[in-house]
Scaffold this active site. Structure first.
Site, short mmCIF file in Angstrom:
data_model
loop_
_atom_site.label_atom_id
_atom_site.label_comp_id
_atom_site.label_asym_id
_atom_site.label_seq_id
_atom_site.Cartn_x
_atom_site.Cartn_y
_atom_site.Cartn_z
N CYS A 21 22.34 74.51 70.02
CA CYS A 21 21.31 74.85 69.04
C CYS A 21 20.16 73.87 69.21
CB CYS A 21 21.87 74.75 67.63
SG CYS A 21 20.57 74.88 66.39
N CYS A 27 18.41 69.35 62.10
CA CYS A 27 18.84 70.16 60.95
C CYS A 27 19.93 69.44 60.16
CB CYS A 27 19.33 71.51 61.44
SG CYS A 27 20.26 72.45 60.23
N CYS A 30 25.02 71.94 60.98
CA CYS A 30 26.25 72.17 61.74
C CYS A 30 26.75 70.87 62.37
CB CYS A 30 26.01 73.23 62.81
SG CYS A 30 25.70 74.85 62.12
N CYS A 104 19.57 81.14 64.26
CA CYS A 104 20.53 80.13 63.81
C CYS A 104 21.93 80.69 64.05
CB CYS A 104 20.30 79.85 62.33
SG CYS A 104 21.65 78.95 61.57
N GLN A 228 28.15 84.07 46.69
CA GLN A 228 28.75 83.32 47.80
C GLN A 228 28.11 83.75 49.12
OE1 GLN A 228 30.75 80.84 47.67
NE2 GLN A 228 31.96 80.96 45.81
N TYR A 257 31.70 79.60 34.61
CA TYR A 257 30.76 79.49 35.73
C TYR A 257 30.84 80.80 36.53
CZ TYR A 257 31.65 74.55 34.57
OH TYR A 257 31.83 73.34 33.94
N GLU A 278 28.28 81.79 31.75
CA GLU A 278 27.41 81.40 32.87
C GLU A 278 26.06 80.95 32.28
OE1 GLU A 278 27.09 81.33 36.40
OE2 GLU A 278 24.98 80.91 35.98
N ASP A 326 34.91 77.84 38.26
CA ASP A 326 34.28 77.81 39.58
C ASP A 326 32.95 77.07 39.48
OD1 ASP A 326 33.46 78.31 42.15
OD2 ASP A 326 33.26 80.48 41.91
N CYS A 353 33.83 73.99 45.50
CA CYS A 353 33.18 73.81 46.81
C CYS A 353 32.92 72.33 47.06
CB CYS A 353 31.90 74.63 46.91
SG CYS A 353 30.69 74.21 45.68
N1 SAH Z 1 32.02 82.31 40.09
C1 SAH Z 1 30.77 82.73 40.67
C2 SAH Z 1 29.70 81.64 40.70
C3 SAH Z 1 30.12 80.30 41.22
S1 SAH Z 1 28.79 79.19 41.57
C4 SAH Z 1 30.98 83.30 42.05
O1 SAH Z 1 32.05 83.17 42.62
O2 SAH Z 1 30.06 83.92 42.58
C5 SAH Z 1 28.64 78.26 40.12
C6 SAH Z 1 27.91 78.96 39.00
O3 SAH Z 1 27.85 78.05 37.89
C7 SAH Z 1 26.46 79.34 39.29
O4 SAH Z 1 26.30 80.72 38.99
C8 SAH Z 1 25.64 78.48 38.32
O5 SAH Z 1 24.50 79.14 37.83
C9 SAH Z 1 26.62 78.23 37.22
N2 SAH Z 1 26.44 77.01 36.42
C10 SAH Z 1 25.96 75.81 36.80
N3 SAH Z 1 26.03 74.93 35.80
C11 SAH Z 1 26.58 75.58 34.74
C12 SAH Z 1 26.92 75.18 33.41
N4 SAH Z 1 26.71 73.95 32.98
N5 SAH Z 1 27.48 76.11 32.60
C13 SAH Z 1 27.71 77.37 33.04
N6 SAH Z 1 27.40 77.79 34.28
C14 SAH Z 1 26.84 76.91 35.13
#
Ligand code: SAH
Length: 397
Positions: A21, A27, A30, A104, A228, A257, A278, A326, A353
């Site tokens: 690359c 960058c 990677c 990329c 994602q 989340y 959310e 999440d 993550c």
């Molecule tokens: N579960 C979803 C999103 C995961 S990413 C999926 O799998 O697609 C994390 C998410 O948390 C994002 O959408 C972000 O906007 C949200 N987020 C971040 N801080 C937060 C908070 N304090 N309270 C609620 N949601 C939040």
């Protein structure tokens, strides 16, 4: 996927990586470019295992068959060189210098082609690139999102000011080159910020969102909602998360989340009730429509900080049977976790993550009546250092 990509993917899995690359050094994305794929997976597992050692066993990482061009969301920043050439690419790591990128290895190839063609159109439309130092010029960034299953494509043009000259002709010219584009949005960002998207948006073609499918459900995704980036692996990850929850149809489930509602909507048919929370307004709007679109009625969405919302539930002496959480990379908050402990779910399915923040949060949860049963990493981001992990915790008292 082109034949070239498929062959390259095969080589990557079988031998040492011979990938090249031109932007590699600058960058910084990677970091494992030269590492054979199987070795990347081993290394990622070791990292997670080391961090989670005090809490549970870590399974081998679930990797990809074809670990290239997996990113369904592609972002390019636009700039001009000193001699006036228009370039698009990424910021050099830790700077605001733009490193040109044409192709990329991990980005969706069609998205890259669209970005190159937008670059090619700018001159004839007299669209200048935005200068971050002076604030002059128009085009700052382009964001492309591709629906993995549906093929629907969103293009977001991020401008320093609201007016795109000859907008209809620009749409026509771009759609002529890429009839597969299903929506085009102008997003206005006139602030000095490292955030790509601004608050104001104007749909100039199509519906303003794309749809994609995951685990048999359809999801609409708007420009500012989280989705994602690796759809192939996301499907496997979500299946595992729902499987770990072991739902029997009677449970009260929390999806914290929740983004555009994915996990809760997929789990809802196996639960009595899902409560999703959310922070992002656009994502909540998508989530409400997604539930309706998929005929899911036993789910409700709340736009709030997850910690604040759960604290409210705990105060009201509410209970839950399963909590999916999440959070973003920095992990959850103590307010959130102490409230979860009060809601006393039998199971917590933690999707992370950020293995460091996961370890930190496991420390809290395991000190407050929960035991980690295992962790299952999924390689959502081949060739980078990132790793996604799902972890199951059971209540012990
Ligand atoms: N579960 C979803 C999103 C995961 S990413 C999926 O799998 O697609 C994390 C998410 O948390 C994002 O959408 C972000 O906007 C949200 N987020 C971040 N801080 C937060 C908070 N304090 N309270 C609620 N949601 C939040």
């Amino acid at each position: 996927m082109t034949e070239k990509t498929q062959n390259a993917s095969k080589n990557v899995r079988e031998k040492t990586s011979s990938l090249f690359c031109p932007a590699d050094r600058k960058c910084g994305g990677c970091r494992y470019l030269k590492m054979p794929y199987e070795e990347q997976l081993k290394l990622k597992r070791e990292r997670v295992a080391k961090l989670l050692k005090p809490y549970c066993k870590v399974s081998p990482v679930v990797g990809m068959e074809q670990p290239l061009h997996y990113r369904n969301k592609v972002h390019a920043v636009f700039d001009r060189t000193r001699d006036g050439r228009i370039i698009s690419g990424i910021y050099q790591e830790g700077t605001h210098r733009v490193v040109p990128v044409d192709n990329c290895l991990i980005e969706n190839e069609k998205a890259d082609a669209i970005i190159r063609d937008i670059r090619g159109l700018l001159k004839s439309f007299k669209i200048r690139t935005y200068d971050e130092d002076t604030g002059y010029g128009l085009l700052r960034h382009v964001l492309v999102r591709v629906g993995h299953k549906t093929g629907q494509i969103m293009v977001v043009l991020v401008l320093g000011s609201p007016i795109l000259p000859s907008k209809n002709n620009f749409v026509k010219a771009l759609r002529k080159l890429h009839p597969e584009i299903t929506t085009i949005i102008v997003n206005v960002n006139n602030r000095q910020t490292s955030m790509v998207l601004g608050d104001k948006e104007n749909v100039i073609y199509g519906k303003g969102y794309i749809e994609d499918e995951l685990c048999g459900c359809t999801f609409r995704i708007s420009s500012r909602s989280f989705y994602q980036v690796n759809s192939v692996q996301t499907e496997l990850l979500y299946r595992k998360a729902v499987e770990l929850a072991g739902l029997a149809g009677k449970e009260r489930v929390i999806d914290a989340y929740c983004g555009i509602g994915t996990i809760g909507i997929i789990a809802a048919p196996q639960a009595k009730e899902v409560i999703s929370v959310e922070l992002n307004k656009d994502a909540v709007r998508d989530a409400v429509r997604n539930a309706a679109q998929n005929g899911v009625r036993n789910i409700s969405f709340y736009q709030n900080d997850a910690g604040n919302f759960l604290a409210g539930m705990a105060e009201d002496k509410e209970k839950a049977d399963v909590v999916f959480m999440d959070p973003p990379r920095q992990g959850s908050s103590e307010e959130f976790m102490s409230s979860v402990v009060m809601l006393a779910p039998k199971k917590i399915v933690y999707i992370s993550c950020g293995p460091e923040s996961l370890a930190r949060d496991l420390k809290y949860l395991t000190a407050h009546g929960y035991q980690a049963q295992g962790a299952w990493p999924y390689d959502m981001f081949p060739f980078t250092e990132e790793i996604e992990t799902v972890c199951l915790l059971n209540r012990t008292r």
